[in-house]
Design a protein around this motif. Sequence first.
Motif, short mmCIF file in Angstrom:
data_model
loop_
_atom_site.label_atom_id
_atom_site.label_comp_id
_atom_site.label_asym_id
_atom_site.label_seq_id
_atom_site.Cartn_x
_atom_site.Cartn_y
_atom_site.Cartn_z
N UNK A 3 0.62 -1.21 -0.17
CA UNK A 3 -0.04 0.02 0.06
C UNK A 3 0.95 1.24 -0.01
N UNK A 4 0.35 2.27 -0.71
CA UNK A 4 1.23 3.44 -0.78
C UNK A 4 0.64 4.39 0.49
N UNK A 5 1.21 5.23 0.67
CA UNK A 5 0.67 6.27 1.63
C UNK A 5 -0.47 7.01 1.30
N UNK A 6 -0.42 7.00 0.06
CA UNK A 6 -1.93 8.02 -0.60
C UNK A 6 -3.09 7.07 -0.11
N UNK A 7 -2.95 5.56 -0.26
CA UNK A 7 -4.05 4.82 0.04
C UNK A 7 -4.57 4.91 1.50
N UNK A 8 -3.65 5.39 2.49
CA UNK A 8 -4.15 5.18 3.77
C UNK A 8 -4.90 6.55 3.97
N UNK A 9 -6.23 6.84 4.77
CA UNK A 9 -6.77 7.76 4.91
C UNK A 9 -6.06 8.70 5.96
N UNK A 10 -6.54 9.83 5.94
CA UNK A 10 -5.66 10.88 6.80
C UNK A 10 -6.05 10.64 8.53
N UNK A 11 -7.26 10.24 8.51
CA UNK A 11 -7.39 10.04 10.05
C UNK A 11 -6.89 8.74 10.73
N UNK A 12 -6.73 7.67 9.73
CA UNK A 12 -5.86 6.47 10.23
C UNK A 12 -4.45 6.81 10.45
N UNK A 13 -3.91 7.57 9.64
CA UNK A 13 -2.49 8.11 9.85
C UNK A 13 -2.11 8.71 11.01
N UNK A 14 -3.45 9.66 11.45
CA UNK A 14 -3.24 10.55 12.63
C UNK A 14 -3.47 9.64 14.00
N UNK A 15 -4.31 8.71 13.92
CA UNK A 15 -4.62 8.00 15.12
C UNK A 15 -3.48 6.93 15.25
N UNK A 16 -2.88 6.36 14.16
CA UNK A 16 -1.80 5.53 14.28
C UNK A 16 -0.56 6.25 14.91
N UNK A 17 -0.48 7.38 14.99
CA UNK A 17 0.86 8.37 15.49
C UNK A 17 0.47 8.18 17.17
N UNK A 18 1.16 7.24 17.77
CA UNK A 18 1.13 7.10 19.28
C UNK A 18 1.64 8.28 19.94
N UNK A 19 2.78 8.85 19.43
CA UNK A 19 3.16 9.90 20.01
C UNK A 19 2.46 11.19 20.07
N UNK A 20 1.74 11.30 18.96
CA UNK A 20 0.67 12.34 18.91
C UNK A 20 -0.15 12.48 19.77
N UNK A 21 -0.74 11.07 19.88
CA UNK A 21 -1.87 10.54 20.68
C UNK A 21 -1.70 11.12 22.26
#
Length: 48
Positions: A3-21
């Motif tokens: 999968x490319x990064x463009x295939x992953x939805x924005x909210x999934x990228x955001x919620x996968x970032x543990x440090x940001x959470x």
Amino acid sequence: MAENDSDIPFMQKLLDNHFLLLVIGVVSPGVIYILWGIIDIMNTPLAK
């Protein structure tokens, strides 16, 4: 099939970032309690 990064939805990228959470989970209650404290101090009547 990779999968490319463009295939992953924005909210999934955001919620996968543990440090940001972690930062959001620590900063948001801190800011709310600081604002709550400032409002509480401003509403306290002055001593006479």
